[in-house]
Scaffold this motif. Structure first.
Motif, mmCIF file in Angstrom:
data_model
loop_
_atom_site.group_PDB
_atom_site.id
_atom_site.type_symbol
_atom_site.label_atom_id
_atom_site.label_comp_id
_atom_site.label_asym_id
_atom_site.label_seq_id
_atom_site.Cartn_x
_atom_site.Cartn_y
_atom_site.Cartn_z
ATOM 1 N N ILE A 143 -4.819 -38.112 42.774
ATOM 2 C CA ILE A 143 -3.751 -38.927 42.205
ATOM 3 C C ILE A 143 -3.165 -38.151 41.035
ATOM 4 C CG2 ILE A 143 -3.187 -41.107 41.060
ATOM 5 C CD1 ILE A 143 -5.710 -42.285 42.508
ATOM 6 N N ASN A 144 -1.926 -37.732 41.185
ATOM 7 C CA ASN A 144 -1.258 -36.977 40.130
ATOM 8 C C ASN A 144 -0.506 -37.886 39.159
ATOM 9 O OD1 ASN A 144 -2.154 -34.508 41.171
ATOM 10 N ND2 ASN A 144 -0.431 -34.416 42.587
ATOM 11 N N ARG A 145 -0.044 -39.031 39.641
ATOM 12 C CA ARG A 145 0.661 -40.012 38.806
ATOM 13 C C ARG A 145 0.058 -41.388 39.104
ATOM 14 N NH1 ARG A 145 2.150 -35.891 37.012
ATOM 15 N NH2 ARG A 145 4.209 -34.994 36.968
ATOM 16 N N PHE A 146 -0.761 -41.885 38.175
ATOM 17 C CA PHE A 146 -1.438 -43.165 38.387
ATOM 18 C C PHE A 146 -0.460 -44.308 38.655
ATOM 19 C CE2 PHE A 146 -5.122 -41.171 36.239
ATOM 20 C CZ PHE A 146 -6.087 -41.461 37.186
ATOM 21 N N TRP A 147 0.681 -44.307 37.986
ATOM 22 C CA TRP A 147 1.626 -45.413 38.124
ATOM 23 C C TRP A 147 2.343 -45.422 39.477
ATOM 24 C CZ3 TRP A 147 2.232 -41.414 34.648
ATOM 25 C CH2 TRP A 147 3.239 -40.507 34.935
ATOM 26 N N VAL A 182 1.350 -46.056 42.357
ATOM 27 C CA VAL A 182 0.388 -46.722 43.257
ATOM 28 C C VAL A 182 0.985 -46.888 44.657
ATOM 29 C CG1 VAL A 182 -0.959 -48.837 43.637
ATOM 30 C CG2 VAL A 182 -0.708 -47.914 41.328
ATOM 31 N N HIS A 183 2.269 -47.190 44.743
ATOM 32 C CA HIS A 183 2.927 -47.403 46.035
ATOM 33 C C HIS A 183 2.936 -46.126 46.886
ATOM 34 C CE1 HIS A 183 6.029 -45.706 43.479
ATOM 35 N NE2 HIS A 183 6.748 -45.434 44.566
ATOM 36 N N ILE A 184 2.667 -44.981 46.276
ATOM 37 C CA ILE A 184 2.609 -43.712 47.012
ATOM 38 C C ILE A 184 1.171 -43.355 47.367
ATOM 39 C CG2 ILE A 184 3.056 -41.228 46.890
ATOM 40 C CD1 ILE A 184 5.610 -42.887 47.122
ATOM 41 N N TRP A 185 0.252 -43.362 46.376
ATOM 42 C CA TRP A 185 -1.097 -42.879 46.652
ATOM 43 C C TRP A 185 -1.996 -43.911 47.327
ATOM 44 C CZ3 TRP A 185 -4.875 -45.582 44.231
ATOM 45 C CH2 TRP A 185 -4.626 -46.130 42.982
ATOM 46 N N LEU A 186 -1.766 -45.190 47.101
ATOM 47 C CA LEU A 186 -2.623 -46.206 47.731
ATOM 48 C C LEU A 186 -2.529 -46.156 49.262
ATOM 49 C CD1 LEU A 186 -4.710 -48.412 47.333
ATOM 50 C CD2 LEU A 186 -2.830 -50.053 47.149
ATOM 51 N N PRO A 187 -1.329 -46.046 49.847
ATOM 52 C CA PRO A 187 -1.275 -45.925 51.306
ATOM 53 C C PRO A 187 -2.018 -44.700 51.842
ATOM 54 C CG PRO A 187 0.874 -46.525 50.455
ATOM 55 C CD PRO A 187 0.010 -46.197 49.262
ATOM 56 N N VAL A 188 -2.020 -43.603 51.087
ATOM 57 C CA VAL A 188 -2.755 -42.403 51.506
ATOM 58 C C VAL A 188 -4.251 -42.715 51.547
ATOM 59 C CG1 VAL A 188 -3.346 -40.016 50.911
ATOM 60 C CG2 VAL A 188 -0.988 -40.825 50.643
ATOM 61 N N MET A 189 -4.748 -43.360 50.500
ATOM 62 C CA MET A 189 -6.163 -43.727 50.434
ATOM 63 C C MET A 189 -6.534 -44.709 51.551
ATOM 64 S SD MET A 189 -8.287 -45.352 47.252
ATOM 65 C CE MET A 189 -8.183 -43.895 46.240
ATOM 66 N N LEU A 190 -5.698 -45.711 51.749
ATOM 67 C CA LEU A 190 -5.975 -46.708 52.787
ATOM 68 C C LEU A 190 -5.930 -46.100 54.185
ATOM 69 C CD1 LEU A 190 -4.058 -49.783 51.327
ATOM 70 C CD2 LEU A 190 -6.539 -49.348 51.300
ATOM 71 N N ALA A 191 -5.057 -45.116 54.390
ATOM 72 C CA ALA A 191 -4.984 -44.448 55.694
ATOM 73 C C ALA A 191 -6.291 -43.713 55.985
ATOM 74 C CB ALA A 191 -3.801 -43.481 55.735
#
Length: 169
Positions: free
Chosen positions: A22-26, A28-37
């Motif tokens: 996670i390069n930018r914590f804020w 979330v709408h970008i990195w959360l889908p990656v994690m969930l995938a």
């Protein structure tokens, strides 16, 4: 008395390290889908053992970096899953590539993987009072004395009929 065991791996071992940062914590709408995938892919692979994933371990390297150590049946099974058009990986990878092309990922989330095919004689393991974990979870767990008390003995172990790799140097 400590119970010591080792992994019952035979032949080559296929390991995939795959993760995200996670390069930018804020964002979330970008990195959360990656994690969930990634979590969905693992769930799907548990439901479809014929795809070849033997075991995995989820790890956190820092509050920003998450990864999975995966143990595969073979490099062919790993590659087969990575390229299978009917697997969720294909859909997730296409979505990720679109977001990358559109610039939506840039600087917000990093992704990475490393693949290793480790020949027999180039790995060994020991577990003290541990349930099957890592390589032992993937290939089974046996008493230590079946492979040798010392690391050098476990490295020297060869399964029935497995060729011994020549060392050059």
């Amino acid at each position: 008395m400590v119970t010591r065991t080792t992994a019952d791996a035979k032949g080559e071992v296929v390991v995939l390290l795959i993760g995200m940062r996670i390069n930018r914590f804020w964002a979330v709408h970008i990195w959360l889908p990656v994690m969930l995938a990634m979590l969905r892919m693992l769930r799907d692979l548990r439901r479809e053992p014929e795809r070849g994933l033997l075991a995995h371990v989820l790890l956190t390297a820092s509050p920003r970096t998450y990864y999975v150590v995966q143990y595969w049946e073979s490099r062919d099974k790993l590659y087969g899953y990575a390229t299978a058009s009917d697997a969720f990986h294909h859909k997730a990878w296409a979505r990720l590539n679109r977001k990358e092309r559109d610039g939506k990922l840039r600087g917000r989330v990093g992704i990475w993987h490393e693949s290793y095919v480790v020949p027999e004689g180039s790995y060994e393991a020991i577990y003290g009072d541990m349930p099957a974990f890592g390589l032992a979870a993937a290939h089974g767990q046996i008493p230590l004395q079946k492979r040798g008390r010392y690391a050098k003995d476990r490295f020297a172990y060869r399964s029935q009929g497995a060729p011994v790799a020549e060392k050059t140097g």
